[in-house]
Motif scaffolding. Structure first.
Motif, mmCIF file in Angstrom:
data_model
loop_
_atom_site.group_PDB
_atom_site.id
_atom_site.type_symbol
_atom_site.label_atom_id
_atom_site.label_comp_id
_atom_site.label_asym_id
_atom_site.label_seq_id
_atom_site.Cartn_x
_atom_site.Cartn_y
_atom_site.Cartn_z
ATOM 1 N N THR A 3 0.836 -1.195 0.000
ATOM 2 C CA THR A 3 0.000 0.000 0.000
ATOM 3 C C THR A 3 0.874 1.249 0.000
ATOM 4 O O THR A 3 1.758 1.397 0.841
ATOM 5 N N LEU A 4 0.622 2.165 -0.949
ATOM 6 C CA LEU A 4 1.355 3.428 -0.977
ATOM 7 C C LEU A 4 0.659 4.470 -0.123
ATOM 8 O O LEU A 4 1.306 5.180 0.649
ATOM 9 N N LEU A 5 -0.664 4.586 -0.271
ATOM 10 C CA LEU A 5 -1.421 5.585 0.490
ATOM 11 C C LEU A 5 -2.640 4.933 1.116
ATOM 12 O O LEU A 5 -3.312 4.121 0.479
ATOM 13 N N GLN A 6 -2.904 5.315 2.364
ATOM 14 C CA GLN A 6 -4.082 4.792 3.060
ATOM 15 C C GLN A 6 -4.817 5.930 3.745
ATOM 16 O O GLN A 6 -4.209 6.791 4.390
ATOM 17 N N THR A 76 7.675 15.519 0.501
ATOM 18 C CA THR A 76 6.368 14.870 0.460
ATOM 19 C C THR A 76 5.480 15.510 -0.597
ATOM 20 O O THR A 76 4.776 14.812 -1.341
ATOM 21 N N ARG A 77 5.515 16.836 -0.691
ATOM 22 C CA ARG A 77 4.712 17.520 -1.704
ATOM 23 C C ARG A 77 5.160 17.136 -3.110
ATOM 24 O O ARG A 77 4.343 17.025 -4.027
ATOM 25 N N LYS A 78 6.443 16.932 -3.283
ATOM 26 C CA LYS A 78 6.966 16.502 -4.579
ATOM 27 C C LYS A 78 6.429 15.128 -4.962
ATOM 28 O O LYS A 78 6.117 14.871 -6.133
ATOM 29 N N LYS A 79 6.296 14.273 -3.980
ATOM 30 C CA LYS A 79 5.913 12.887 -4.243
ATOM 31 C C LYS A 79 4.442 12.718 -4.592
ATOM 32 O O LYS A 79 4.049 11.691 -5.146
ATOM 33 N N ILE A 80 3.600 13.711 -4.252
ATOM 34 C CA ILE A 80 2.178 13.647 -4.556
ATOM 35 C C ILE A 80 1.824 14.807 -5.471
ATOM 36 O O ILE A 80 1.813 15.961 -5.053
ATOM 37 N N GLU A 158 9.081 13.972 -10.707
ATOM 38 C CA GLU A 158 9.270 12.573 -10.300
ATOM 39 C C GLU A 158 8.411 12.171 -9.106
ATOM 40 O O GLU A 158 8.923 11.738 -8.070
ATOM 41 N N PRO A 159 7.080 12.260 -9.232
ATOM 42 C CA PRO A 159 6.200 11.894 -8.108
ATOM 43 C C PRO A 159 6.103 10.381 -7.918
ATOM 44 O O PRO A 159 6.410 9.603 -8.825
ATOM 45 N N GLU A 160 5.663 9.998 -6.739
ATOM 46 C CA GLU A 160 5.341 8.605 -6.453
ATOM 47 C C GLU A 160 3.858 8.344 -6.742
ATOM 48 O O GLU A 160 3.494 7.271 -7.213
ATOM 49 N N LEU A 161 3.026 9.339 -6.429
ATOM 50 C CA LEU A 161 1.581 9.237 -6.619
ATOM 51 C C LEU A 161 1.096 10.370 -7.509
ATOM 52 O O LEU A 161 1.335 11.540 -7.213
ATOM 53 N N LEU A 162 0.431 10.011 -8.593
ATOM 54 C CA LEU A 162 -0.185 10.995 -9.480
ATOM 55 C C LEU A 162 -1.696 10.912 -9.312
ATOM 56 O O LEU A 162 -2.281 9.835 -9.450
ATOM 57 N N ILE A 163 -2.316 12.051 -9.007
ATOM 58 C CA ILE A 163 -3.775 12.114 -8.901
ATOM 59 C C ILE A 163 -4.301 12.820 -10.138
ATOM 60 O O ILE A 163 -3.913 13.953 -10.430
ATOM 61 N N LEU A 192 4.515 4.284 -11.908
ATOM 62 C CA LEU A 192 3.732 5.247 -11.143
ATOM 63 C C LEU A 192 2.557 4.578 -10.429
ATOM 64 O O LEU A 192 2.039 3.554 -10.871
ATOM 65 N N THR A 193 2.154 5.193 -9.343
ATOM 66 C CA THR A 193 0.881 4.874 -8.704
ATOM 67 C C THR A 193 -0.074 6.005 -9.058
ATOM 68 O O THR A 193 0.292 7.179 -8.971
ATOM 69 N N VAL A 194 -1.294 5.662 -9.494
ATOM 70 C CA VAL A 194 -2.225 6.686 -9.976
ATOM 71 C C VAL A 194 -3.583 6.532 -9.305
ATOM 72 O O VAL A 194 -4.121 5.425 -9.222
ATOM 73 N N LEU A 195 -4.121 7.645 -8.835
ATOM 74 C CA LEU A 195 -5.526 7.722 -8.445
ATOM 75 C C LEU A 195 -6.230 8.455 -9.564
ATOM 76 O O LEU A 195 -6.011 9.644 -9.785
ATOM 77 N N PHE A 196 -7.071 7.719 -10.317
ATOM 78 C CA PHE A 196 -7.737 8.280 -11.486
ATOM 79 C C PHE A 196 -9.214 8.491 -11.153
ATOM 80 O O PHE A 196 -9.954 7.531 -10.933
ATOM 81 N N ILE A 197 -9.632 9.750 -11.123
ATOM 82 C CA ILE A 197 -10.999 10.104 -10.728
ATOM 83 C C ILE A 197 -11.837 10.352 -11.967
ATOM 84 O O ILE A 197 -11.452 11.121 -12.857
ATOM 85 N N SER A 198 -12.996 9.715 -12.035
ATOM 86 C CA SER A 198 -13.866 9.893 -13.192
ATOM 87 C C SER A 198 -15.290 9.458 -12.859
ATOM 88 O O SER A 198 -15.509 8.640 -11.973
#
Length: 249
Positions: A3-6, A76-80, A158-163, A192-198
């Motif tokens: 898990t990257l983000l919880q 942290t801000r860079k990573k998200i 170079e983020p870890e999480l892309l929203i 990448l880890t991606v949270l894709f909202i749609s």
């Protein structure tokens, strides 16, 4: 799966109105999680809480196993990083595209000077943008091109999480498909880890590995994409699928 983000029992309000209600959500590293639900369900608010744009009223968040606090370090801000539905919101009309990208890399200590310019040019080329894009201003680009620039800007640090919050909903179908293909390629290339909202289940089916269904500020179910589309666990999930147009053949 790591898990990257919880998010655990997260609540958040706008103007005294509770918008997020006990949100429990886990995003697996190197996967694309689709957050789907009708307009007003709270999807974008989840993104704003994760990025720190909105302070939750209660609950906890963890990123890379560590508490994700409201006051965040530059690292942290860079990573998200986030790509918005309207790319205008992240592009300064008074700055050239080159300045926008290189300033971000300099701020996050990724690169500076000629190295930053070279990296920016490389990213814009990868996005299929014209060679002279570095010298041009946002007004010189179409909506689809601006979204590619916004994506380049997010990835350049170079983020870890892309929203990605409804990043293609305002685009023509052909442009939408090109952006989705590009995002899939970049996600694989960069792990990448991606949270894709749609709100579009067709888009969710095309690009995502996992699906979380949201309704009236709550997460109702989370599952793999394949299982959700075959056997949704909740009545609301079934209603969403039933609302998708089908061809009678």
């Amino acid at each position: 799966m790591e898990t990257l983000l919880q998010m655990a029992a997260v609540n958040a309000s706008y103007d005294g109105t509770l918008v997020l209600k006990d949100i429990d959500l886990m995003i697996s590293r190197h996967k694309i999680l689709g957050l789907v639900g009708e307009s007003g369900s709270g999807k974008s608010t989840v993104a704003r809480v994760i990025t720190g744009l909105l302070r939750p009223s209660s609950g906890e968040m963890f990123f890379e196993g560590e508490p994700l606090m409201q006051n965040r370090s530059r690292e942290t801000r860079k990573k998200i990083q986030m790509v918005f539905q309207n790319p205008e919101s992240s592009l300064n009309p008074r700055h050239t595209i080159g300045k926008t990208l290189t300033d971000d890399m300099k701020f996050h200590k990724i690169a500076k000077g000629p190295e930053a310019e070279s990296r920016a040019q490389e990213f814009l080329k990868r996005m299929g943008l014209p060679e002279d894009s570095m010298k041009r201003y946002p007004s010189a680009f179409s909506g689809g091109e601006k979204q590619r620039i916004a994506l380049a800007r997010a990835l350049a640090v170079e983020p870890e999480l892309l929203i990605a919050d409804e990043p293609t909903s305002a685009l023509d179908v052909s442009v939408q498909l090109a952006i989705l293909e590009l995002m899939k390629e970049l996600q694989r290339e960069r792990n990448l880890t991606v949270l894709f909202i749609s709100h579009d289940l067709g888009v969710i089916s095309y690009i995502c590995d996992d699906v979380a269904v949201m309704h009236e500020g709550r997460i109702l179910e989370t599952d793999t994409k394949d299982h959700f589309f075959q056997h949704p666990m909740t009545e609301y999930g079934r209603e969403l699928l039933d609302s998708v147009p089908r061809l009678n053949v």
